[in-house]
Design an enzyme around this catalytic site. Structure first.
Site, PDB file in Angstrom:
ATOM      1  NE  ARG A  82      33.829  14.460   6.828  1.00 18.70           N
ATOM      2  CZ  ARG A  82      33.119  15.189   7.684  1.00 18.70           C
ATOM      3  NH1 ARG A  82      33.434  16.446   7.916  1.00 18.70           N
ATOM      4  NH2 ARG A  82      32.081  14.666   8.310  1.00 18.70           N
ATOM      5  CE  LYS A 184      32.966  12.246  11.374  1.00 23.35           C
ATOM      6  NZ  LYS A 184      33.408  13.332  12.271  1.00 23.35           N
ATOM      7  CD  GLU A 220      39.576  18.666  14.465  1.00 21.71           C
ATOM      8  OE1 GLU A 220      38.340  18.800  14.456  1.00 21.71           O
ATOM      9  OE2 GLU A 220      40.179  17.956  13.645  1.00 21.71           O
TER      10      GLU A 220
HETATM   11  C1  LIG Z   1      33.235  14.724  12.477  1.00 22.60           C
HETATM   12  C2  LIG Z   1      34.248  15.654  13.038  1.00 22.60           C
HETATM   13  C3  LIG Z   1      34.056  17.047  13.066  1.00 22.60           C
HETATM   14  C4  LIG Z   1      32.770  17.704  12.645  1.00 22.60           C
HETATM   15  O1  LIG Z   1      32.486  17.562  11.288  1.00 22.60           O
HETATM   16  P1  LIG Z   1      31.023  17.785  10.710  1.00 22.60           P
HETATM   17  O2  LIG Z   1      31.152  17.409   9.294  1.00 22.60           O
HETATM   18  O3  LIG Z   1      30.703  19.233  10.870  1.00 22.60           O
HETATM   19  O4  LIG Z   1      30.111  16.943  11.507  1.00 22.60           O
HETATM   20  C5  LIG Z   1      35.095  17.836  13.533  1.00 22.60           C
HETATM   21  N1  LIG Z   1      36.242  17.305  13.984  1.00 22.60           N
HETATM   22  C6  LIG Z   1      36.455  15.971  13.992  1.00 22.60           C
HETATM   23  C7  LIG Z   1      37.747  15.453  14.502  1.00 22.60           C
HETATM   24  C8  LIG Z   1      35.470  15.116  13.511  1.00 22.60           C
HETATM   25  O5  LIG Z   1      35.694  13.797  13.527  1.00 22.60           O
END
Ligand SMILES: *Cc1c(COP(=O)(O)O)cnc(C)c1O
Length: 341
Positions: A82, A184, A220
């Site tokens: 990722r 991210k 989300e």
């Molecule tokens: C980091 C993040 C998550 C959660 O991801 P994990 O890999 O499960 O920690 C979900 N949504 C957003 C916007 C994120 O930045």
């Protein structure tokens, strides 16, 4: 190895400086081999690309102690992939999966005294990140980058049990269609700060973001993916190109299907469907799952049948099975647990 004298169970989710961090530098078209250092401060140009144009990406992971005393991290290969996806989208150099995982192992090993003991509920949170560091004034990508990983111990997410939270439907958008919602990048969080401060001021724990194009579909929250449970025990998660692919959510969907024998669906979820669901949870590394009890849509409340007292039964099973896998109480799928030796 002697652990630090820290009141693990009462730690919050905050930054505490630890002994060592990892730094690698990208210059003249290549990464150096990276090393551990003690200095927690960064010196850079006032015109560094990250400060002017926010060219920065990150990951979030945790290291913890299993029941039988091993120090482990959970599926670091998925975070590495990722991180590489985030780098490509942000015109940043890709760090190899090998170097990423090696950097994680080095930081955990060097700060092992800060990995909380089993049973405390605390973990060592790991923050890998990369940013453009050379001066850039015309809008263009940096040519020099730093990749860093630091570690900080954090307390149990749920002190005294996981109480369901109340969230609101946000009037702001988190990510644009065809934007950067699926990576991210710090910029996605910068955009969400005003919305979360407002939501907190209004008494809500989190924002539910809808798809910005039609505003009819669930995306989300600011930092966690949704899971819904239907009244006939199907596990449903929204599908969209602007959702960040959560490692926790992908792991929970696997657990639902392969460990609990539940039907799973990744599909578009319409806001209008929510009133028919039995349970709702938010998933991410920090909490694994936070149960949602109430969703407020401009004053109109949708109360999940699971209520405001405790997690719904399926959410609870998912939570117990995944945390059991992480802590070594339940057998893990091949490759999910990476031991730090
Ligand atoms: C980091 C993040 C998550 C959660 O991801 P994990 O890999 O499960 O920690 C979900 N949504 C957003 C916007 C994120 O930045």
């Amino acid at each position: 190895m002697e652990k630090k004298n820290i009141d693990w169970s009462n730690l919050g989710f905050g930054y505490m400086e630890t002994d060592k961090r990892y730094v690698a530098t990208y210059k003249d078209g290549k990464w150096d081999e990276g090393k551990l250092i003690s200095d927690s401060y960064i010196t850079m140009s006032e015109c560094a690309c990250v400060l002017q144009y926010a060219q920065t990406i990150f990951e979030g992971m945790k290291a913890y102690t299993t029941q039988d005393g091993r120090t482990v991290v959970f599926r670091p290969d998925l975070n590495a992939k990722r991180f590489a996806d985030s780098a490509r989208r942000m015109e940043m150099p890709v760090l190899s999966e090998e170097q990423y995982i090696d950097s994680i192992k080095q930081v955990v090993k060097a700060n092992e005294a800060y990995v909380p003991p089993y049973g405390t509920g605390a973990t060592l949170y790991l923050r890998p990140y990369m940013f453009g560091i050379n001066p850039v004034i015309g809008v263009k990508p940096a040519t020099e980058f730093q990749y860093r990983v630091f570690a900080t111990p954090v307390g149990p997410y749920f002190k005294g049990g996981a109480k369901p939270i109340t969230i609101k439907v946000s009037d702001y958008d988190r990510a644009a269609p065809r934007g950067t919602g699926n990576i991210k990048a710090g910029l996605n969080y910068a955009m969400s700060l005003h919305a979360i401060v407002e939501a907190h001021e209004q008494g809500f724990d989190e924002n539910m973001y809808l798809d910005p194009q039609t505003r009819r579909k669930v995306e989300e929250t600011g930092g966690a993916n949704f899971l819904f449970i239907t009244k006939d025990n199907k596990v449903v998660t929204p599908k969209s190109d602007s959702i960040l692919p959560s490692v926790t959510r992908r792991s929970l969907m696997y657990v639902a299907k392969e460990y609990l024998g539940l039907e799973t669906e990744e599909r578009e979820v319409y806001f209008d469907e929510i009133k028919d669901f039995a349970e709702c949870g938010l998933c991410g590394t920090a909490a694994v799952i936070s149960p949602v009890g109430k969703i407020n849509d401009h004053g109109k409340e949708i109360c999940l049948p699971s209520g405001m007292e405790k997690m719904g039964p399926i959410t609870q099973k998912l939570y117990e099975t995944l945390t059991g896998i992480q802590m070594g109480l339940v057998e893990a799928p091949e490759g999910w647990i990476c031991e730090i030796k």
